[in-house]
Design a protein around this motif. Structure first.
Motif, PDB file in Angstrom:
ATOM      1  N   ASN A 142     -10.378  31.060  -1.179  1.00 42.24           N
ATOM      2  CA  ASN A 142      -9.703  31.842  -2.176  1.00 42.24           C
ATOM      3  C   ASN A 142      -9.955  33.433  -1.727  1.00 42.24           C
ATOM      4  N   ASN A 186      -9.093  38.813  -5.017  1.00 47.66           N
ATOM      5  CA  ASN A 186      -8.505  39.711  -6.230  1.00 47.66           C
ATOM      6  C   ASN A 186      -7.946  38.869  -7.217  1.00 47.66           C
ATOM      7  N   LYS A 246     -13.625  27.172  -3.194  1.00 47.84           N
ATOM      8  CA  LYS A 246     -14.879  28.138  -2.491  1.00 47.84           C
ATOM      9  C   LYS A 246     -14.096  29.702  -2.757  1.00 47.84           C
ATOM     10  N   THR A 281     -16.424  35.526  -2.321  1.00 43.56           N
ATOM     11  CA  THR A 281     -17.969  35.895  -2.651  1.00 43.56           C
ATOM     12  C   THR A 281     -17.959  36.806  -3.588  1.00 43.56           C
ATOM     13  N   ARG A 310     -19.813  28.615   5.224  1.00 43.08           N
ATOM     14  CA  ARG A 310     -18.970  28.566   6.633  1.00 43.08           C
ATOM     15  C   ARG A 310     -18.805  27.316   7.273  1.00 43.08           C
ATOM     16  N   THR A 357      -5.952  31.663   0.905  1.00 40.04           N
ATOM     17  CA  THR A 357      -5.461  32.893   0.376  1.00 40.04           C
ATOM     18  C   THR A 357      -6.574  34.009   0.772  1.00 40.04           C
ATOM     19  N   GLY A 358      -5.867  34.778   1.839  1.00 38.95           N
ATOM     20  CA  GLY A 358      -7.036  35.880   2.390  1.00 38.95           C
ATOM     21  C   GLY A 358      -6.172  36.772   3.329  1.00 38.95           C
ATOM     22  N   SER A 359      -6.833  37.355   4.122  1.00 35.75           N
ATOM     23  CA  SER A 359      -6.491  38.211   5.208  1.00 35.75           C
ATOM     24  C   SER A 359      -5.777  37.400   6.302  1.00 35.75           C
ATOM     25  N   THR A 394      -8.570  36.300   8.795  1.00 36.09           N
ATOM     26  CA  THR A 394      -9.335  34.863   8.646  1.00 36.09           C
ATOM     27  C   THR A 394      -8.313  33.931   8.754  1.00 36.09           C
ATOM     28  N   ALA A 424      -1.308  34.993   3.091  1.00 31.23           N
ATOM     29  CA  ALA A 424      -1.926  36.113   3.855  1.00 31.23           C
ATOM     30  C   ALA A 424      -1.358  37.309   3.294  1.00 31.23           C
ATOM     31  N   ASP A 425      -1.487  38.482   3.993  1.00 31.38           N
ATOM     32  CA  ASP A 425      -1.271  40.005   3.405  1.00 31.38           C
ATOM     33  C   ASP A 425       0.096  39.977   3.960  1.00 31.38           C
ATOM     34  N   CYS A 429      -1.747  40.820  -3.439  1.00 33.28           N
ATOM     35  CA  CYS A 429      -0.869  40.636  -2.230  1.00 33.28           C
ATOM     36  C   CYS A 429       0.593  40.922  -2.312  1.00 33.28           C
ATOM     37  N   GLU A 459      -1.704  47.334   5.850  1.00 32.61           N
ATOM     38  CA  GLU A 459      -1.651  46.948   4.409  1.00 32.61           C
ATOM     39  C   GLU A 459      -2.898  47.426   3.688  1.00 32.61           C
ATOM     40  N   PHE A 513      -5.079  47.944   0.794  1.00 27.09           N
ATOM     41  CA  PHE A 513      -5.263  46.679  -0.220  1.00 27.09           C
ATOM     42  C   PHE A 513      -6.050  47.418  -1.302  1.00 27.09           C
ATOM     43  N   HIS A 565       6.160  31.041  -4.337  1.00 26.72           N
ATOM     44  CA  HIS A 565       5.175  32.240  -3.800  1.00 26.72           C
ATOM     45  C   HIS A 565       4.786  31.972  -2.389  1.00 26.72           C
TER      46      HIS A 565
END
Ligand code: NAP
Length: 525
Positions: free
Chosen positions: A154, A157, A180, A183, A215, A230-232, A235, A256-257, A294, A399, A401, A476
């Motif tokens: 995840n 945000n 996960k 962090t 990782r 969910t993320g950039s 990644t 993603a973004d 996002c 983007e 953020f 979504h």
């Protein structure tokens, strides 16, 4: 304090120092997390075997009751979650509500939807397929829970909503979950999992959490697992091409973004209701969660004649937003979650400014209320104006953020559609216009590149659910750059965790298998 990981039904503190999670207002270290020493292979194997079996043995209604009980536990601890959100993410009350209450609302929605599936365990899809002239050999499609683990990687945000909007459909479908969290803000997700585990709602193995980098997690995926990321976009690319994912053909969902757009229609003159609704929503989107959504509006398209007036109206409202420590009375916007995010947002704004002029903000002379700019992670709300959006490049690509958006004038509908499409796929666009012909044509010109379109006119008024607000009953996810994933949309979301197969045999055998299954048509009801 070290936050332990929960795997194989026990709490496990990481080896070594771990990573400190910080208060983005004061820079103070709050707690530590880490995944060193966690046996991810064993964690996944245990979840697959123990958690999966128990969840599949429970009916949809039983699983739905588990979701309702989770929502109750989270509601009981809501005040603590708001406190963690403020300290670890710099969230205001409204920001924390967006994440925490959004999570509880989504769980409750899935509890209600799951209850309607009753005491069934699988789903049967479509009619019996005749395969012989005599009718003694037929086929039927079934949707069955995958016998792996739903693994969630995840973004920072939405530590609360991001976990439960995925976990609700996965658990309802009958799959165990391992999350996960990102962090920097893992504390809230870890605490929620701890509360749910302590309440004894879920069967053993159904819920695990690994905080910190982890990782090697994907090295241990197997057929039947599902990875929901969910993320950039960067990644996402790494995850999609990970050898473990490729080798075992693991299903991957990516959120993603994206550079989402708001559009002011040609009819929406400065004194119209639609103009006012657009201004309100743009300011809200720029400032709620300090723009770290996002779905937030990044590009604002306005007719040439109205673009300056729109930028002025937004700038006037932004000037009234009090930015500072969320613990201080009257503060409406907090910091970004970390100094790293602050630096990334400032760099993004600088890149945009190479092609845009400043309409508001920019950071010069900006001083957050009740915070030391030298240690905190604030970014001033910043509005840019890009007079030649057709030639510009960064505004359709970068983007930021954070609390930044750009107003871009359009000459006509064709130019508007061309520029919107240069976002290369977005989660959402909102349109503010009472001209039905214009909005119909725009939906047809850009709808394929958007996961969600929100059309606002005076008849809708303030009843709309918000440009950036993701409703559990509606899809979504967006195509292209937005990741190509799909989440939520009511029971549609179960599809990610179910596998379709067709069984061929005698009508008696097929009828026997279909007994105890819900009609998959309910997923699209
Ligand atoms: P990120 O840097 O891509 O990180 C996302 C997650 O991936 C984190 O849990 C991170 O763990 C993990 N990760 C990073 N590198 C990895 C690797 N090589 N292998 C496995 N996992 C890895 O994104 P972020 O900065 O947290 O989030 C911001 C971005 O997310 C924005 O671009 C935003 O648009 C997007 N977003 C999209 C949605 C959506 O629904 N479409 C929702 C929210 C955010 P660590 O934290 O431990 O590094």
């Amino acid at each position: 304090m070290h936050l332990p990981n929960y795997v194989c039904d026990r709490w496990f503190e990481c080896e070594g120092e771990g990573i400190a999670l910080l208060d983005p207002v004061s820079g103070e270290a709050l707690v530590r997390v880490g995944s060193d020493g966690v046996d991810c292979a064993q964690a996944l194997a245990h979840a697959r075997l123990t958690g999966g079996e128990s969840l599949r043995a429970a009916s949809h209604a039983d699983r739905a009751s588990m979701l309702a009980a989770i929502a109750d536990v989270l509601a009981q601890n809501r005040a603590d979650y708001f406190d963690i959100s403020r300290r670890n993410a710099g969230a205001t009350e409204a920001d924390a509500g967006f994440d925490v209450d959004g999570a509880i609302f989504t769980l409750k929605s899935y509890a209600r939807l799951g209850k309607a599936l009753g005491q069934t365990r699988g789903l049967v899809e479509g009619a019996v397929v005749p395969l012989s002239k005599e009718g003694n050999f037929v086929g039927r499609h079934f949707l069955v829970p995958q016998k792996g683990v739903a693994i969630f990687i995840n973004a920072f945000n939405f530590p609360a909503w991001g976990l439960w909007e995925k976990a609700a459909p996965a658990l309802l479908a009958g799959m165990p979950v391992l999350v996960k969290p990102a962090t920097p803000t893992a504390w809230l997700a870890q605490r929620m999992v701890a509360d749910v585990i302590a309440a004894g709602i879920l069967p053993p193995g159904a819920l695990s959490i690994v905080c910190g980098a982890a990782r090697d997690l994907l090295t241990h995926v197997r057929e039947g697992d599902v990875v929901s990321f969910t993320g950039s976009a960067d990644t996402a690319r790494r995850i999609r091409s990970h050898p473990g994912i490729v080798e075992h053909a693991v299903r991957v969902n990516v959120e993603a973004d994206s550079v989402n757009a708001a559009v002011l229609g040609p009819d929406a003159l400065p004194d119209s209701v639609e103009f006012e609704l657009a201004v309100k929503e743009i300011v809200r989107e720029m400032t709620i969660k300090s723009g770290q959504k996002c779905t937030a509006i990044r590009r604002v398209f306005a007719p040439m004649a109205q673009a300056r007036a729109l930028a002025d109206a937004v700038a006037t409202r932004l000037a009234r937003v009090v930015v500072g420590d969320p613990a201080v009375d009257g503060v409406r916007m907090g910091p970004l979650v970390s100094r790293a995010q602050q630096q990334a947002a400032i760099a993004g704004i600088a890149e945009l400014r190479s092609e845009c002029e400043l309409a508001f903000g920019g950071g010069e002379g900006f001083a957050p209320v009740g915070a030391d700019a030298a240690v905190s992670a604030f970014v001033q709300p910043t509005l840019l104006f890009c007079s030649d959006g057709e030639r510009a490049e960064t505004v359709h690509r970068v983007e930021v953020f954070g609390p930044a958006a750009t107003v871009i004038p359009y000459a006509d509908e064709r130019a508007l559609a061309r520029m919107m499409r240069r976002g290369e796929g977005s989660l959402v666009a909102s349109v503010y216009s009472s001209d039905g012909v214009f909005t119909d044509r725009l939906v047809s010109a850009v709808g394929d590149l958007h996961g969600r379109l929100m059309l606002v006119d005076a008849t809708v008024g303030n009843a709309h659910t918000g440009h950036g607000n993701v409703m559990p009953g509606c899809l979504h996810g967006g195509p292209g750059r937005a990741g190509g994933g799909e989440e939520l949309g009511g029971l549609r979301a179960l599809g990610l965790y179910l596998r379709r197969h067709v069984v061929q045999g005698s009508p008696e055998r097929i009828a026997s298998l279909a007994a105890g299954c819900a009609d998959a048509a309910l997923m699209w009801a």
